[in-house]
Design a protein around this motif. Structure first.
Motif, mmCIF file in Angstrom:
data_model
loop_
_atom_site.group_PDB
_atom_site.id
_atom_site.type_symbol
_atom_site.label_atom_id
_atom_site.label_comp_id
_atom_site.label_asym_id
_atom_site.label_seq_id
_atom_site.Cartn_x
_atom_site.Cartn_y
_atom_site.Cartn_z
ATOM 1 N N ALA A 139 18.973 17.478 -30.226
ATOM 2 C CA ALA A 139 19.764 18.210 -29.228
ATOM 3 C C ALA A 139 20.555 19.346 -29.880
ATOM 4 C CB ALA A 139 20.708 17.254 -28.510
ATOM 5 N N ILE A 140 21.137 19.098 -31.045
ATOM 6 C CA ILE A 140 21.878 20.142 -31.762
ATOM 7 C C ILE A 140 20.936 21.272 -32.153
ATOM 8 C CG2 ILE A 140 23.103 20.658 -33.921
ATOM 9 C CD1 ILE A 140 24.342 17.843 -33.686
ATOM 10 N N ASP A 141 19.737 20.907 -32.611
ATOM 11 C CA ASP A 141 18.732 21.906 -32.986
ATOM 12 C C ASP A 141 18.297 22.741 -31.784
ATOM 13 O OD1 ASP A 141 18.070 22.407 -35.564
ATOM 14 O OD2 ASP A 141 16.325 21.084 -35.631
ATOM 15 N N GLU A 142 18.086 22.090 -30.645
ATOM 16 C CA GLU A 142 17.676 22.812 -29.436
ATOM 17 C C GLU A 142 18.779 23.752 -28.952
ATOM 18 O OE1 GLU A 142 14.708 23.104 -27.900
ATOM 19 O OE2 GLU A 142 14.051 21.993 -29.667
ATOM 20 N N GLU A 143 20.022 23.303 -29.039
ATOM 21 C CA GLU A 143 21.157 24.148 -28.674
ATOM 22 C C GLU A 143 21.176 25.403 -29.548
ATOM 23 O OE1 GLU A 143 26.064 23.979 -28.647
ATOM 24 O OE2 GLU A 143 24.903 22.209 -29.218
ATOM 25 N N TYR A 144 20.926 25.223 -30.842
ATOM 26 C CA TYR A 144 20.878 26.334 -31.792
ATOM 27 C C TYR A 144 19.757 27.314 -31.413
ATOM 28 C CZ TYR A 144 20.361 28.751 -36.272
ATOM 29 O OH TYR A 144 20.258 29.702 -37.248
ATOM 30 N N THR A 145 18.589 26.775 -31.080
ATOM 31 C CA THR A 145 17.448 27.611 -30.694
ATOM 32 C C THR A 145 17.763 28.409 -29.440
ATOM 33 O OG1 THR A 145 15.934 26.001 -31.664
ATOM 34 C CG2 THR A 145 14.990 27.557 -30.109
ATOM 35 N N LEU A 146 18.389 27.770 -28.451
ATOM 36 C CA LEU A 146 18.744 28.469 -27.215
ATOM 37 C C LEU A 146 19.769 29.572 -27.463
ATOM 38 C CD1 LEU A 146 18.912 25.489 -24.694
ATOM 39 C CD2 LEU A 146 17.192 27.314 -24.788
ATOM 40 N N LYS A 147 20.734 29.310 -28.339
ATOM 41 C CA LYS A 147 21.723 30.343 -28.678
ATOM 42 C C LYS A 147 21.047 31.538 -29.332
ATOM 43 C CE LYS A 147 25.928 27.635 -29.219
ATOM 44 N NZ LYS A 147 26.925 27.112 -30.142
ATOM 45 N N LEU A 148 20.089 31.264 -30.216
ATOM 46 C CA LEU A 148 19.345 32.349 -30.867
ATOM 47 C C LEU A 148 18.573 33.176 -29.857
ATOM 48 C CD1 LEU A 148 17.751 30.990 -34.162
ATOM 49 C CD2 LEU A 148 19.322 32.874 -33.912
ATOM 50 N N ARG A 149 17.908 32.499 -28.931
ATOM 51 C CA ARG A 149 17.123 33.211 -27.908
ATOM 52 C C ARG A 149 18.011 34.083 -27.036
ATOM 53 N NH1 ARG A 149 13.320 28.396 -25.824
ATOM 54 N NH2 ARG A 149 11.997 28.267 -27.649
ATOM 55 N N SER A 150 19.134 33.522 -26.594
ATOM 56 C CA SER A 150 20.013 34.310 -25.721
ATOM 57 C C SER A 150 20.627 35.477 -26.489
ATOM 58 C CB SER A 150 21.104 33.435 -25.098
ATOM 59 O OG SER A 150 21.977 32.946 -26.084
ATOM 60 N N ALA A 151 20.928 35.289 -27.755
ATOM 61 C CA ALA A 151 21.472 36.384 -28.566
ATOM 62 C C ALA A 151 20.419 37.473 -28.754
ATOM 63 C CB ALA A 151 21.932 35.870 -29.921
ATOM 64 N N ASN A 152 19.175 37.076 -28.970
ATOM 65 C CA ASN A 152 18.094 38.056 -29.135
ATOM 66 C C ASN A 152 17.818 38.803 -27.837
ATOM 67 O OD1 ASN A 152 17.765 37.510 -31.824
ATOM 68 N ND2 ASN A 152 16.089 36.063 -31.518
ATOM 69 N N ARG A 153 17.871 38.102 -26.699
ATOM 70 C CA ARG A 153 17.657 38.776 -25.409
ATOM 71 C C ARG A 153 18.770 39.786 -25.147
ATOM 72 N NH1 ARG A 153 17.021 33.770 -22.369
ATOM 73 N NH2 ARG A 153 15.049 32.996 -23.124
#
Length: 160
Positions: A139-153
């Motif tokens: 879950a922590i890893d997925e949260e990190y991935t989502l933050k990266l995606r939203s930052a890139n968008r």
């Protein structure tokens, strides 16, 4: 303004660091264990890895790391230093797309060569603890991935 006859000097501070070579793995069991854990996940964010190590230590797995907890944030300068050493040696790498830590080809070879350093008791205890906390780490890893995606968008939208 400086007075006549006075000169300004700058002080140079030197910091000594131990030279790191791949042979350090033979003496440093913690780094080999760290590489083993990274390999188990195939790719893991630094935050998730530190949380995993902290949770495992709370459940009795002795990794000889000291942790600091402020609020919900767990950090460890010792883990960070070991990760930096492994990155420097090229044994682990940051995946450019996912920004997660994973073993490099050299790291895979080094782990195979030093597999004897990791005892079966450690592996069994780790697997038992992972069964209990793996969902939290994922879950922590997925949260990190989502933050990266939203930052890139957000970044790609602002460029236009």
């Amino acid at each position: 303004m400086s007075q006549p006859g006075q000169t300004k000097t700058k002080e140079l501070k030197t910091i000594t660091k131990q030279v790191i070579t791949p042979s350090v793995l033979k003496e440093d069991k913690k780094k080999v264990q760290l590489m083993y854990i990274i390999k188990l996940f195939g790719g893991i964010s630094e935050r998730a890895l530190i949380t995993l190590l902290y949770e495992a230590s709370q459940k009795g797995l002795n990794l000889d790391y000291k942790f600091n907890v402020i609020g919900n944030n767990v950090f460890s300068p010792m883990v960070k230093e070991d990760l930096t050493s492994l990155l420097y040696l090229g044994l682990i790498e940051n995946d450019p797309t996912s920004k997660k830590l994973k073993l490099s080809n050299d790291g895979e070879e080094a782990l195979e060569e030093n597999q004897s350093v990791i005892d079966d008791n450690f592996k069994n205890q780790l697997n038992q603890i992972l069964g209990e906390i793996k969902s939290k780490i994922v879950a922590i890893d997925e949260e990190y991935t989502l933050k990266l995606r939203s930052a890139n968008r957000g970044y790609s939208r602002r460029r236009y």
